[in-house]
Design an enzyme around this catalytic site. Structure first.
Site, PDB file in Angstrom:
ATOM      1  N   SER A 147       0.850  -1.144   0.079  1.00 52.36           N
ATOM      2  CA  SER A 147       0.011  -0.013  -0.010  1.00 52.36           C
ATOM      3  C   SER A 147       0.760   1.441   0.012  1.00 52.36           C
ATOM      4  O   SER A 147       0.501   2.187  -0.601  1.00 52.36           O
ATOM      5  CB  SER A 147      -0.836  -0.136   1.277  1.00 52.36           C
TER       6      SER A 147
ATOM      7  N   HIS B 177       1.042   4.490   4.340  1.00 54.48           N
ATOM      8  CA  HIS B 177       0.308   5.021   3.208  1.00 54.48           C
ATOM      9  C   HIS B 177       0.839   6.689   2.850  1.00 54.48           C
ATOM     10  O   HIS B 177       1.105   6.814   1.959  1.00 54.48           O
ATOM     11  CB  HIS B 177      -1.235   5.141   3.245  1.00 54.48           C
TER      12      HIS B 177
END
Length: 192
Positions: free
Chosen positions: A82, A136
């Site tokens: 991610s 992230h």
């Protein structure tokens, strides 16, 4: 087995975990979502800029996400691509900003990026999902800065400058704001 754990990286001297955690996933759904994201985001970027630029961007953004995750999620384990995927999204945003004059549908592209980024950050707020928002964010910021460096394209008309009349020829390869963003991002990446 290679997941990101702060104590293993720092006390166990296993820095390789900052890279290996990018290729591990916490189940079939996690893997499927990352593959889908890579198909939607990665393939168009790779077609536009080539596999070397996007590969470097993906790997460095993944490590950037791992570093921020390790710094802020000390006692938790983290894994997944991610951070690298958010790095590609950050690079798309920086590419939009640096090549602003090339795009016809600026608002549509910007809206698409917002629709991809915001819901994923919101999912990270829900505690029982165990989403690593620091990974992230680290990947996004790394990709955003790196995008200014590796995704810089010559200004419109540069390639065809020899075929144009003298009064229409483009003199410099890059616009001044492109160079300012390039130098600023490169300095921040080196300092970071």
């Amino acid at each position: 087995m290679g997941a990101l754990q702060w104590d293993m990286v720092v006390r166990g001297h296993q820095g390789w975990r900052l890279i290996t955690c990018i290729w591990l996933h916490g189940g079939l759904i996690h893997l499927s979502l990352n593959i889908l994201s890579l198909l939607v985001i990665g393939i168009p970027l790779e077609r536009k800029f080539g596999f070397v630029r996007i590969g470097v961007l993906y790997l460095v953004s993944g490590v950037g996400g791992s570093v921020l995750s390790a710094l802020f999620l000390g006692r938790y384990m983290s894994m997944g691509a991610s951070g690298a995927m958010f790095g590609l999204l950050g690079a798309m945003l920086s590419e939009l900003l640096v090549n602003w004059t090339i795009y016809n549908n600026k608002v549509v592209v910007l809206l698409l990026l917002v629709l991809l980024i915001v819901p994923n950050f919101v999912l990270g707020i829900i505690p029982h999902l165990h989403v690593d928002n620091f990974g992230h964010l680290g990947g996004f910021l790394t990709g955003f800065l790196l995008g200014f460096v590796v995704l810089l394209r010559p200004r419109f008309g540069w390639q065809e400058r020899h075929q144009l009349p003298e009064h229409l020829r483009v003199k410099s390869k890059y616009l001044p704001y492109q160079l300012v963003l390039f130098v600023t991002a490169l300095a921040l990446l080196i300092a970071g």
